[in-house]
Motif scaffolding. Sequence first.
Motif, PDB file in Angstrom:
ATOM      1  N   ARG A  87      -7.667  -2.973   0.222  1.00  0.00           N
ATOM      2  CA  ARG A  87      -6.371  -2.325   0.447  1.00  0.00           C
ATOM      3  C   ARG A  87      -6.514  -0.830   0.669  1.00  0.00           C
ATOM      4  O   ARG A  87      -5.887  -0.256   1.544  1.00  0.00           O
ATOM      5  N   GLU A  88      -7.378  -0.172  -0.099  1.00  0.00           N
ATOM      6  CA  GLU A  88      -7.502   1.268   0.005  1.00  0.00           C
ATOM      7  C   GLU A  88      -8.391   1.690   1.165  1.00  0.00           C
ATOM      8  O   GLU A  88      -8.234   2.763   1.724  1.00  0.00           O
ATOM      9  N   SER A  89      -9.370   0.852   1.541  1.00  0.00           N
ATOM     10  CA  SER A  89     -10.325   1.262   2.565  1.00  0.00           C
ATOM     11  C   SER A  89      -9.807   1.049   3.983  1.00  0.00           C
ATOM     12  O   SER A  89     -10.315   1.649   4.925  1.00  0.00           O
ATOM     13  N   LEU A  90      -8.802   0.190   4.157  1.00  0.00           N
ATOM     14  CA  LEU A  90      -8.278  -0.066   5.493  1.00  0.00           C
ATOM     15  C   LEU A  90      -7.376   1.100   5.880  1.00  0.00           C
ATOM     16  O   LEU A  90      -6.267   1.242   5.360  1.00  0.00           O
ATOM     17  N   SER A  91      -7.869   1.942   6.783  1.00  0.00           N
ATOM     18  CA  SER A  91      -7.135   3.156   7.111  1.00  0.00           C
ATOM     19  C   SER A  91      -7.400   3.546   8.558  1.00  0.00           C
ATOM     20  O   SER A  91      -8.264   2.985   9.226  1.00  0.00           O
ATOM     21  N   GLU A 116       3.133  -1.404   4.658  1.00  0.00           N
ATOM     22  CA  GLU A 116       3.391  -1.539   3.227  1.00  0.00           C
ATOM     23  C   GLU A 116       2.171  -2.079   2.487  1.00  0.00           C
ATOM     24  O   GLU A 116       1.898  -1.687   1.351  1.00  0.00           O
ATOM     25  N   ARG A 117       1.421  -2.966   3.135  1.00  0.00           N
ATOM     26  CA  ARG A 117       0.244  -3.551   2.493  1.00  0.00           C
ATOM     27  C   ARG A 117      -0.936  -2.583   2.497  1.00  0.00           C
ATOM     28  O   ARG A 117      -1.731  -2.556   1.555  1.00  0.00           O
ATOM     29  N   TYR A 118      -1.058  -1.793   3.575  1.00  0.00           N
ATOM     30  CA  TYR A 118      -2.180  -0.863   3.709  1.00  0.00           C
ATOM     31  C   TYR A 118      -1.625   0.543   3.924  1.00  0.00           C
ATOM     32  O   TYR A 118      -1.411   0.966   5.073  1.00  0.00           O
ATOM     33  N   PRO A 119      -1.375   1.285   2.863  1.00  0.00           N
ATOM     34  CA  PRO A 119      -0.694   2.587   2.965  1.00  0.00           C
ATOM     35  C   PRO A 119      -1.398   3.614   3.845  1.00  0.00           C
ATOM     36  O   PRO A 119      -0.749   4.540   4.346  1.00  0.00           O
TER      37      PRO A 119
END
Length: 302
Positions: A87-91, A116-119
């Motif tokens: 979740r945090e690394s997908l950017s 919403e899932r990947y801020p």
Amino acid sequence: MNWDDYRYFLAVARSGSLSRAGQQLGVDHATVSRRIKALEEALGIKLFHRSPGGYSLTRDGEALVGMAERMESAAVQAEGAFSGSGRESLSGPVRIGVPEGVAAYIVVEAAQALCERYPKLEIQMIALPQRFSLAKREADFAISVSRPQSGRVKIQKIADYDLHLYGAKSYLAGHPTVRQLSDLRRLRGIGYVPDMIFDKELDYIPLIDPGFRPHLTSTSVHVQLEAVLNGAGVAIVHDFMAERHPDLVRVLPEEISFTRTFWSVVHEDYAEVERIRVCVNEIVEHMRKRLRNRPGQAVTSI
């Protein structure tokens, strides 16, 4: 030698402009100019012909494009191989070329869920009436209404969708009842500007009746829909759009019905980049669900 210089080079080669390249890269045109000059000095060659009309490649520049694109592909593949999937690394940005109708009525729902899932994800929807060149990196992936016939791309069918001729109840009530195709000539047709239709799959009007011509046209499907809702005439409208507007009525639904297909198209180099792969999969699945189980009331027909 700096790989970034080659990124700047490719952006100018593809856009033909320092300012457009700068917009794509998120920098000003002076920075782009400086990086191009640095690359030319490092290589000892001239890469572009400069003119008031823009930048065009020299012979040496044309030869360098293929090499730079192979470097770009290797960089993209490395990102795809080693980037995380949490979740945090997908950017980062994902640019989607998508027809405006399905963008506004369906794809935006999937984009919201992804954000919403990947801020840290940045979804960029380019909803313009045009074809997108994945080779020129105009988009990371595209949703198309016609299947590409060439290119280094991965293609999958998303789903079929239906379209019918619609008019507002108020407009149709003020005109003679339409019982056959020839009666359509008594109505005002609404459609695309004929010489600006970017995809033959969207050229519906000639398939209805040669004598039925649109007299109110726009390159925007939303302008066409608003015109129909305002009682300006009748137009071919996507069913998934019409279902949200209870004032719309299908006209001759048995005689006038079109089925088209949405395709997902991704450049081979980008297909396994995690953020792009996730976006493609989730948008495709959301579109399939929405087009298979369309919400809304039954549309009245005449």
